[in-house]
Design a protein around this motif. Structure first.
Motif, mmCIF file in Angstrom:
data_model
loop_
_atom_site.group_PDB
_atom_site.id
_atom_site.type_symbol
_atom_site.label_atom_id
_atom_site.label_comp_id
_atom_site.label_asym_id
_atom_site.label_seq_id
_atom_site.Cartn_x
_atom_site.Cartn_y
_atom_site.Cartn_z
ATOM 1 N N SER A 187 -3.818 0.814 -0.950
ATOM 2 C CA SER A 187 -2.694 1.637 -1.407
ATOM 3 C C SER A 187 -2.820 1.990 -2.879
ATOM 4 O O SER A 187 -2.580 3.143 -3.271
ATOM 5 C CB SER A 187 -1.371 0.906 -1.143
ATOM 6 O OG SER A 187 -1.341 -0.341 -1.816
ATOM 7 N N SER B 267 -9.320 2.473 1.361
ATOM 8 C CA SER B 267 -8.744 3.319 0.314
ATOM 9 C C SER B 267 -9.153 4.781 0.484
ATOM 10 O O SER B 267 -8.375 5.685 0.147
ATOM 11 C CB SER B 267 -9.171 2.812 -1.067
ATOM 12 O OG SER B 267 -10.587 2.910 -1.228
ATOM 13 N N LEU C 21 -0.103 2.665 6.314
ATOM 14 C CA LEU C 21 -0.456 1.373 5.729
ATOM 15 C C LEU C 21 -0.204 0.234 6.713
ATOM 16 O O LEU C 21 -0.947 -0.754 6.715
ATOM 17 C CB LEU C 21 0.346 1.147 4.438
ATOM 18 C CG LEU C 21 -0.027 2.049 3.257
ATOM 19 C CD1 LEU C 21 0.867 1.751 2.063
ATOM 20 C CD2 LEU C 21 -1.492 1.878 2.880
ATOM 21 N N VAL D 114 -3.765 5.849 -3.059
ATOM 22 C CA VAL D 114 -2.686 6.721 -3.528
ATOM 23 C C VAL D 114 -3.061 7.381 -4.847
ATOM 24 O O VAL D 114 -2.817 8.579 -5.057
ATOM 25 C CB VAL D 114 -1.369 5.930 -3.658
ATOM 26 C CG1 VAL D 114 -0.292 6.783 -4.331
ATOM 27 C CG2 VAL D 114 -0.891 5.478 -2.289
ATOM 28 N N VAL E 293 -6.781 6.242 3.073
ATOM 29 C CA VAL E 293 -5.464 6.464 2.470
ATOM 30 C C VAL E 293 -5.509 7.639 1.504
ATOM 31 O O VAL E 293 -4.585 8.462 1.461
ATOM 32 C CB VAL E 293 -4.990 5.184 1.754
ATOM 33 C CG1 VAL E 293 -3.672 5.425 1.018
ATOM 34 C CG2 VAL E 293 -4.824 4.042 2.750
#
Length: 285
Positions: A95, A155, A205, A99, A158
């Motif tokens: 995350s 990652s 997630l 992100v 994401v």
């Protein structure tokens, strides 16, 4: 259709969503509770081999012992803690990195945007196992190395999701107006992008948590996870495969708990998706 029927219709479809979320929370909370208890109490130590080789249930051993004489129930408790730590640690890394990268790449335009998108696709295609081997070679075979490798691999997934969602938000007229009026990009991200993407992000997630638990078990099965005497569920499965016909509990117990945790997390993700996604709510009501 009367006004009463209209009021009753959302209630009829809200039940299944609530049951799914409740079931997922119950299964996940069960494993989490075992993990928390293992931090303060274990019936036997991780390296206690006084139980006798492949002893059956009884004589102070609830589920019996493994081929080295270690208590299976104590190992399962330790394995639950390792699984939860692996899931939470991997999702935290995914995350934070994902992100950040996703938001940054969402502001790219033209050839830079295409280059970054291709780069993320390459990272996603990179095998998690190979990345774990590289991390382990650079560090050592520990739980931290496995979590780092899984988190970095996730990652990229994401980041691609955040990039797609953030670009949709940035294309909205009200965001364009805000940026034209002089709103800085950090305020745009905090005020507009993150509030609009978090429902989908949370669901993703939750799914990544389950995948991380499976990945950690796979790495431990291959000897790339938490080293002995840490009893990862994957390592327990690897050690018990040779004695499955004579002592099946050593393989069935960690396998069942692994399924319970992954199914529970996936049910939570499914329940959150139905509860947080406005499109789904409108479609079902």
């Amino acid at each position: 259709m009367t006004y009463t029927d209209v009021l009753r219709k959302p209630t009829a479809v809200r039940g299944p969503r609530s049951v799914t979320l409740l079931a997922g929370c119950t299964l996940t909370a069960l494993i989490a509770l075992i993990a928390v208890v293992s931090l303060v109490w274990l019936p036997y130590g991780a390296d206690d081999t006084s139980g006798g080789r492949l002893a059956g249930p009884g004589d102070g051993h609830l589920l019996g012992t493994d081929k080295l004489g270690r208590d299976l129930f104590a190992q399962l408790m330790t394995g639950s803690r390792i699984a939860v730590e692996a899931g939470l640690g991997s999702v935290l890394i995914a995350s934070l990195v994902g992100v950040t990268l996703g938001v940054l790449t969402a502001f790219a335009q033209g050839w830079l945007d295409d280059t970054l998108a291709a780069f993320l696709d390459i990272l996603i295609a990179f095998p998690t196992l190979l990345l774990a081997m590289l991390v382990v070679a650079a560090r050592s075979a520990t739980l931290g190395s496995a979590v780092l490798a899984i988190g970095l691999a996730q990652s990229a997934i994401v980041a691609r999701l955040v990039r797609i969602l953030a670009k949709r938000v940035l294309a909205q007229d009200y965001v364009t107006a805000a940026r034209t009026s002089g709103t800085s990009w950090p305020r745009t991200v905090v005020g507009h992008v993150l509030p609009n993407i978090w429902p989908t992000l949370v669901v993703n997630l939750a799914l990544q948590f389950g995948l991380a638990v499976l990945a950690e078990a796979g790495l431990s099965y291959l000897g790339l996870g938490a080293p002995p005497p840490n009893a990862s569920w994957g390592r327990m499965l690897q050690e018990a495969q040779a004695t499955f016909t004579t002592a099946p509990a050593g393989a069935l117990a960690p396998g069942i708990l692994l399924v319970v945790l992954v199914v529970g997390v996936n049910l939570i993700a499914d329940g959150l998706r139905d509860s947080l996604d406005p499109a789904t709510r409108r479609r079902r009501t």
